[in-house]
Design an enzyme around this catalytic site. Sequence first.
Site, PDB file in Angstrom:
ATOM      1  N   LYS A   2       0.823  -1.211   0.000  1.00 52.59           N
ATOM      2  CA  LYS A   2       0.000   0.000   0.000  1.00 52.59           C
ATOM      3  C   LYS A   2       0.857   1.261   0.000  1.00 52.59           C
ATOM      4  O   LYS A   2       0.494   2.249  -0.634  1.00 52.59           O
ATOM      5  CB  LYS A   2      -0.939  -0.001   1.207  1.00 52.59           C
ATOM      6  N   LYS A  46      -5.805  -9.627 -10.977  1.00 55.34           N
ATOM      7  CA  LYS A  46      -7.021  -9.798 -10.206  1.00 55.34           C
ATOM      8  C   LYS A  46      -8.021  -8.698 -10.561  1.00 55.34           C
ATOM      9  O   LYS A  46      -7.630  -7.559 -10.804  1.00 55.34           O
ATOM     10  CB  LYS A  46      -6.633  -9.701  -8.720  1.00 55.34           C
ATOM     11  N   LYS A  84     -11.363  -2.523  -9.308  1.00 49.65           N
ATOM     12  CA  LYS A  84     -11.839  -1.243  -9.816  1.00 49.65           C
ATOM     13  C   LYS A  84     -10.652  -0.377 -10.258  1.00 49.65           C
ATOM     14  O   LYS A  84     -10.695   0.261 -11.309  1.00 49.65           O
ATOM     15  CB  LYS A  84     -12.625  -0.558  -8.692  1.00 49.65           C
TER      16      LYS A  84
END
Length: 326
Positions: free
Chosen positions: A111, A191, A194
């Site tokens: 992240k 994967k 969005k």
Amino acid sequence: MARIMSGVQPTGNLHIGNYLGALVNWVRMQQQFDAFYCIVDLHALTQRPEPLALQRAVREVAIGVLASGVDPERATLFVQSHVPQHSELGWILTCMTQLGDLNRMTQFKDKSAAQPENINAGLFTYPILQTADIVLYRADRVPVGEDQEQHLELARETVRRFNGIYGETFPEPQVVRSEAPRVMGLDGETKMSKSRNNEIGLFETADETMAKLRAAKTDPARLRKSDKGTPEVCNIFKYHGFFTGQAQRDEIAAGCRSATLGCVDCKKMLAANLEQVKGPIRERGAALRADPARLDEILAAGAAKARAEAEKTMALVRSRIGLRAP
Ligand code: TRP
């Protein structure tokens, strides 16, 4: 009845990867367990969403969860920030978690790399708040995807430490590994997500989905309809695995191998089967969107139930650690 707890991030619009990966399980598990399902808006703050976008995303995810079949009469569906005990226990557990353990979290590294301009401390302590989410409800089991296993291992470690120091307080939460598939995006490469713009939205119309499917990659070796295909390498055929019955799937595989079924027809069959699932969800979603007061009511009732449970746990925790008289 054993208790389960799980959380979903209010980000973007739900897609069939979320549906197959989490929602189907949530719907199934509400039958057998006392289920607490949480929309984790506090966790979402680590990505600094626009305030209005966050509001909208929380409601959209709630609508998606309900439209998929989570029944608010059975399961407790609530928004994390509506239950302030999450933040309170989060701080307490922050003081019980070792930096060395947090440093091993691979999601923090991923992240941070994804938002190098905003590596806030919340990204680092994220799994501690997640631990609080779980143990606040004294949940025995946590259904999550494999990407969350490291966080769950940390949660168990924290529970063991807390129980070791202050006495048996929380059950050690077990991971329920959902047999959920890893759903690839329409590009067939990563994967479904969005942010990668490769998703089939849960609320898309049949036409929108078909337009995306038309453009989607199939067996790269099958250039013309007369070429024989290999269904096993085709991303579209993988989707058939989720939405198409065995008999029709055998037919499709045979037709692809013998070049008697073209890719467009195969995609149309998939679109029809997808619509069987998405159609009713889209309708229920539209009904919920048209009645915001009903959604408010459901979330308020869920929060009230969650707060009552959470407060029981906090009363015990506060006295155990010396914030209140024993
Ligand atoms: N971290 C989880 C995810 O990104 C979401 C989450 C937050 C969660 N709190 C939780 C999942 C508690 C299970 C239990 O998917």
